[in-house]
Design a protein around this motif. Structure first.
Motif, short mmCIF file in Angstrom:
data_model
loop_
_atom_site.label_atom_id
_atom_site.label_comp_id
_atom_site.label_asym_id
_atom_site.label_seq_id
_atom_site.Cartn_x
_atom_site.Cartn_y
_atom_site.Cartn_z
N GLU A 5 69.86 104.22 16.77
CA GLU A 5 71.06 104.73 16.11
C GLU A 5 71.09 106.26 16.02
OE1 GLU A 5 70.78 102.91 12.30
OE2 GLU A 5 71.35 100.93 13.05
N ILE A 6 70.01 106.91 16.44
CA ILE A 6 69.88 108.36 16.29
C ILE A 6 70.67 109.07 17.38
CG2 ILE A 6 68.20 110.26 16.24
CD1 ILE A 6 68.04 108.19 13.94
N GLU A 7 71.32 110.16 17.02
CA GLU A 7 72.06 110.98 17.97
C GLU A 7 71.10 111.87 18.76
OE1 GLU A 7 75.38 110.91 18.56
OE2 GLU A 7 75.41 109.20 17.20
N PRO A 8 71.41 112.17 20.02
CA PRO A 8 70.56 113.09 20.79
C PRO A 8 70.44 114.45 20.11
CG PRO A 8 72.06 111.93 22.23
CD PRO A 8 72.47 111.59 20.82
N GLY A 9 69.23 114.99 20.09
CA GLY A 9 68.94 116.26 19.44
C GLY A 9 68.41 116.11 18.03
N SER A 10 68.47 114.90 17.46
CA SER A 10 68.00 114.67 16.10
C SER A 10 66.51 114.41 16.06
CB SER A 10 68.72 113.46 15.49
OG SER A 10 70.11 113.66 15.49
N LYS A 11 65.86 114.91 15.00
CA LYS A 11 64.44 114.64 14.79
C LYS A 11 64.28 113.64 13.66
CE LYS A 11 62.44 118.84 16.52
NZ LYS A 11 61.45 119.87 16.32
N VAL A 12 63.40 112.68 13.87
CA VAL A 12 63.14 111.65 12.87
C VAL A 12 61.65 111.37 12.82
CG1 VAL A 12 65.40 110.52 13.05
CG2 VAL A 12 63.54 109.81 14.55
N LYS A 13 61.22 110.75 11.71
CA LYS A 13 59.83 110.32 11.57
C LYS A 13 59.78 108.81 11.67
CE LYS A 13 57.69 110.48 7.55
NZ LYS A 13 56.97 110.93 6.37
N ILE A 14 58.86 108.30 12.48
CA ILE A 14 58.70 106.85 12.65
C ILE A 14 58.03 106.28 11.40
CG2 ILE A 14 57.56 105.06 13.99
CD1 ILE A 14 57.96 106.82 16.43
N THR A 15 58.63 105.23 10.85
CA THR A 15 58.07 104.62 9.64
C THR A 15 57.52 103.22 9.88
OG1 THR A 15 60.25 103.82 8.98
CG2 THR A 15 59.55 105.94 8.10
N ASP A 16 58.01 102.50 10.92
CA ASP A 16 57.55 101.12 11.14
C ASP A 16 57.73 100.74 12.61
OD1 ASP A 16 56.68 98.52 10.71
OD2 ASP A 16 58.65 97.83 10.07
N ILE A 17 56.63 100.34 13.26
CA ILE A 17 56.72 99.87 14.65
C ILE A 17 56.19 98.44 14.77
CG2 ILE A 17 56.60 102.16 15.71
CD1 ILE A 17 53.66 101.56 16.38
N THR A 18 56.08 97.73 13.66
CA THR A 18 55.50 96.38 13.69
C THR A 18 56.42 95.33 14.30
OG1 THR A 18 56.25 95.95 11.44
CG2 THR A 18 54.02 96.84 11.70
N LYS A 19 57.71 95.61 14.42
CA LYS A 19 58.64 94.62 14.95
C LYS A 19 58.67 94.57 16.48
CE LYS A 19 61.70 94.55 10.96
NZ LYS A 19 60.75 95.12 10.07
N VAL A 20 58.16 95.60 17.15
CA VAL A 20 58.12 95.59 18.62
C VAL A 20 56.96 94.71 19.08
CG1 VAL A 20 59.23 97.83 18.90
CG2 VAL A 20 56.76 97.71 18.77
N THR A 21 56.98 94.31 20.33
CA THR A 21 55.92 93.45 20.85
C THR A 21 54.59 94.20 20.89
OG1 THR A 21 56.33 94.08 23.14
CG2 THR A 21 57.57 92.20 22.30
N GLU A 22 53.52 93.45 20.99
CA GLU A 22 52.18 94.03 21.00
C GLU A 22 51.99 94.95 22.21
OE1 GLU A 22 48.65 95.08 19.56
OE2 GLU A 22 49.99 93.70 18.52
N VAL A 23 52.56 94.58 23.35
CA VAL A 23 52.42 95.40 24.56
C VAL A 23 53.09 96.75 24.37
CG1 VAL A 23 53.05 95.54 27.01
CG2 VAL A 23 52.26 93.38 26.03
N VAL A 24 54.30 96.75 23.83
CA VAL A 24 55.03 98.01 23.60
C VAL A 24 54.32 98.84 22.54
CG1 VAL A 24 57.22 99.01 22.83
CG2 VAL A 24 57.21 97.00 24.32
N ARG A 25 53.87 98.20 21.48
CA ARG A 25 53.16 98.91 20.42
C ARG A 25 51.90 99.58 20.98
NH1 ARG A 25 51.45 94.99 16.60
NH2 ARG A 25 53.65 94.48 16.59
#
Length: 75
Positions: A5-25
């Motif tokens: 949902e982030i617009e190009p050029g925006s900076k964000v901090k990652i808070t949770d990556i547990t929902k992605v698959t193990e391979v992607v994580r």
């Protein structure tokens, strides 16, 4: 908020990556992208294409479906 949902050029901090698959994580962790990492959305390709992120000086491309599973907060 989700990474896709982030617009190009925006900076964000990652808070949770547990929902992605193990391979992607594992792939993200190998590149140094984990909870607490600040990333910048560089490009969103059209027609549901991948996202290009910058983290620690390197550009990483991920599928938009995977970006929709990564939770972030504004910096």
């Amino acid at each position: 908020m989700w990474l896709s949902e982030i617009e190009p050029g925006s900076k964000v901090k990652i808070t949770d990556i547990t929902k992605v698959t193990e391979v992607v994580r594992r792939r993200l962790l190998d590149m140094g992208i984990m909870e607490g990492t600040v990333v910048c959305m560089k490009r969103l390709l059209p027609f549901g294409g991948p996202c290009a992120l910058e983290a620690s000086g390197q550009w990483v491309g991920i599928r938009r479906q995977e970006a929709g599973l990564i939770q972030v907060e504004a910096v």
